[in-house]
Enzyme design. Sequence first.
Site, PDB file in Angstrom:
ATOM      1  N   GLU A 108      -2.833   5.889   9.549  1.00 12.29           N
ATOM      2  CA  GLU A 108      -4.188   6.215   9.090  1.00 12.29           C
ATOM      3  C   GLU A 108      -4.890   4.953   8.591  1.00 12.29           C
ATOM      4  O   GLU A 108      -6.090   4.910   8.458  1.00 12.29           O
ATOM      5  CB  GLU A 108      -4.128   7.226   7.941  1.00 12.29           C
ATOM      6  CG  GLU A 108      -3.721   8.621   8.375  1.00 12.29           C
ATOM      7  CD  GLU A 108      -3.506   9.522   7.167  1.00 12.29           C
ATOM      8  OE1 GLU A 108      -4.093   9.265   6.092  1.00 12.29           O
ATOM      9  OE2 GLU A 108      -2.720  10.476   7.308  1.00 12.29           O
ATOM     10  N   ASP A 114      14.243   1.405   2.778  1.00 12.65           N
ATOM     11  CA  ASP A 114      15.623   1.322   2.299  1.00 12.65           C
ATOM     12  C   ASP A 114      16.422   2.552   2.766  1.00 12.65           C
ATOM     13  O   ASP A 114      15.928   3.680   2.686  1.00 12.65           O
ATOM     14  CB  ASP A 114      15.576   1.281   0.766  1.00 12.65           C
ATOM     15  CG  ASP A 114      16.932   1.007   0.149  1.00 12.65           C
ATOM     16  OD1 ASP A 114      17.441  -0.099   0.343  1.00 12.65           O
ATOM     17  OD2 ASP A 114      17.471   1.904  -0.519  1.00 12.65           O
TER      18      ASP A 114
HETATM   19  C1  NOJ Z   1      20.192  -0.962   0.642  1.00  8.39           C
HETATM   20  C2  NOJ Z   1      19.724  -2.164  -0.120  1.00  8.39           C
HETATM   21  O1  NOJ Z   1      19.542  -3.232   0.777  1.00  8.39           O
HETATM   22  C3  NOJ Z   1      20.752  -2.433  -1.183  1.00  8.39           C
HETATM   23  O2  NOJ Z   1      20.553  -3.654  -1.828  1.00  8.39           O
HETATM   24  C4  NOJ Z   1      20.729  -1.293  -2.165  1.00  8.39           C
HETATM   25  O3  NOJ Z   1      21.742  -1.475  -3.130  1.00  8.39           O
HETATM   26  C5  NOJ Z   1      20.954   0.049  -1.453  1.00  8.39           C
HETATM   27  N1  NOJ Z   1      20.188   0.173  -0.244  1.00  8.39           N
HETATM   28  C6  NOJ Z   1      20.599   1.206  -2.348  1.00  8.39           C
HETATM   29  O4  NOJ Z   1      19.212   1.289  -2.511  1.00  8.39           O
END
Ligand code: NOJ
Length: 549
Positions: free
Chosen positions: A260, A204
């Site tokens: 790893e 993310d």
């Molecule tokens: C990107 C994610 O896809 C989204 O849904 C989220 O709100 C933000 N990152 C924050 O984590």
Amino acid sequence: MDTKTVWWKQASFYQVYPRSFFDGTGDGLGDLPGLIAKLPYIRDTGFDAVWVSPFFKSPQADFGYDIADYFSAAPEYGTDEDILHLIDQAHRHSLKIIFDLVLNHTSDRHPWFIESRSSLDNPKRDWYVWRDGRKPMGRKPPNNWRSRLGKRGWQYDETTDQWYWAAFLDFQPDLNWRNPRVREAMFSVIRHWLQAGVDGFRLDIIGSIFEDADFRDNPFSPHLLPAEDRGGMFFQSSDRTDNLPETVAFAKDLRALVDEYTDPPRFLVGEAFGTAGTVKAYCGERENDGLNTVFLFETLQTPFTAPAFRKLTERFEALFPEPFTPVWVFGNHDRMRVLTALGGHRDKMKLLAAFQLTVRGIPFTYQGEEIGMTQLETDQRRCQDPVSFPYRRLPPFLFRLIMKITGGAICRDGCRSPMQWTAETNSGFCPPEVQPWLPVCPDFREVNVETEARESDSVYGCYRRFLDLRHRFEELRTAPMELLPPGDTAAEVLGYRRGGVTVLLNFSPQGRPGRPAPFAGSTICVSTRAGREGKPFDGLGPWEGVVLR
Ligand code: NOJ
């Protein structure tokens, strides 16, 4: 190991947003038992791997992207045993499974942050990014940085009279990755899930891990609005907060850690923002020794024409030659449903699927795309997505306009409506007498898995045929890609070869566009239109896509 044939280069991925996928417990929320029950569906449709959005303990202020415990399931989604059962059952169904890993920030209710904010000398203070405000009085944020959403990214905290940095929403404080203890703690999260058997991670907002060490202001940019191929907005670039050299270097550390674990090899796909050229840096310079690959969101702003798709394909091919592999993605839980972006045109959706499942690269399909789910129309005052809250009071026409300009980014409820399984009330997502957490899209009586599985000319039928062919024809998974010279096809047709097969995609409402000669005598292996397999090729129908041998 032959890196050309490693599993993740050949797999087609299916993204599950668990809250909206299938309610296994009857409370109107999707959950882990629901996902486990539907693994056979994912496998039978023809996908090879699943990416599951977060299901960990969380206040759910950002529906799971605000994690309060990286080791445990949110009770509303299931138990810790369910997580292990999910991994095990995915593998039993011959599916790989990757988790969503939120390394950039935690929830503000994570015990680490609760400790961190409690006093200036708390041992966890330096686990997050804290700064004094600007003088006089320290009442101004430390610098001009905006969050990814365009608002001020610094949050004032009265207890200690300092500000913390949050690259996304205010309740998602950024971890301080310059602190070795943070690194240690988060690397043990990664090891924990790798040891539990997970096949990799979707990372993310990985481009936001580090911010400028000297906290210099973000420079001016001439752009008002955000765009897929650059960060920043409102006349501010994101040069000091996105895609820093430290963050690019960090991708290699992550890869080394994940490598790893070799049996099977694991996979990392990053969510980063910028041009394809910028985000490619996360994969390594010459060797693919950074992230295995990254999402490329330029696809989302590409006009639906043969020349535009040709140009995009050439660009991704040039940027991602072996040993690199591009990702092909057209939607996720943050973006406008792709069929809606295509004007609700189902033949275009099928053509897009034909492209995505035959072009060289890794296809990612967001749940519901395979049946042609459309965007749920949302009343802005009822939106549950926290990103939408500042826009609640806008006049509806303005809200709709901003939705359109931003591709649905200011209220993500519309692409998160419950998965449509049947034509019954609540579309089989949850029991008929229960209210689902978001309304089901009104087209569910026609658009649902059960109905479409019976009609071979449906969007779902088309996905199944192409996914099946991908399994049967190795060249579609492993062969290099050779675009046909534009002169070989009509201008509105995109053509390419993969090993011994030719793919022709007609981006036009006209049937049989000219120049079929080089392909006369070929046999249709699969078409976006049902019932054409095995027939001699006699030209393309409107919006038709075919694979020929
Ligand atoms: C990107 C994610 O896809 C989204 O849904 C989220 O709100 C933000 N990152 C924050 O984590």
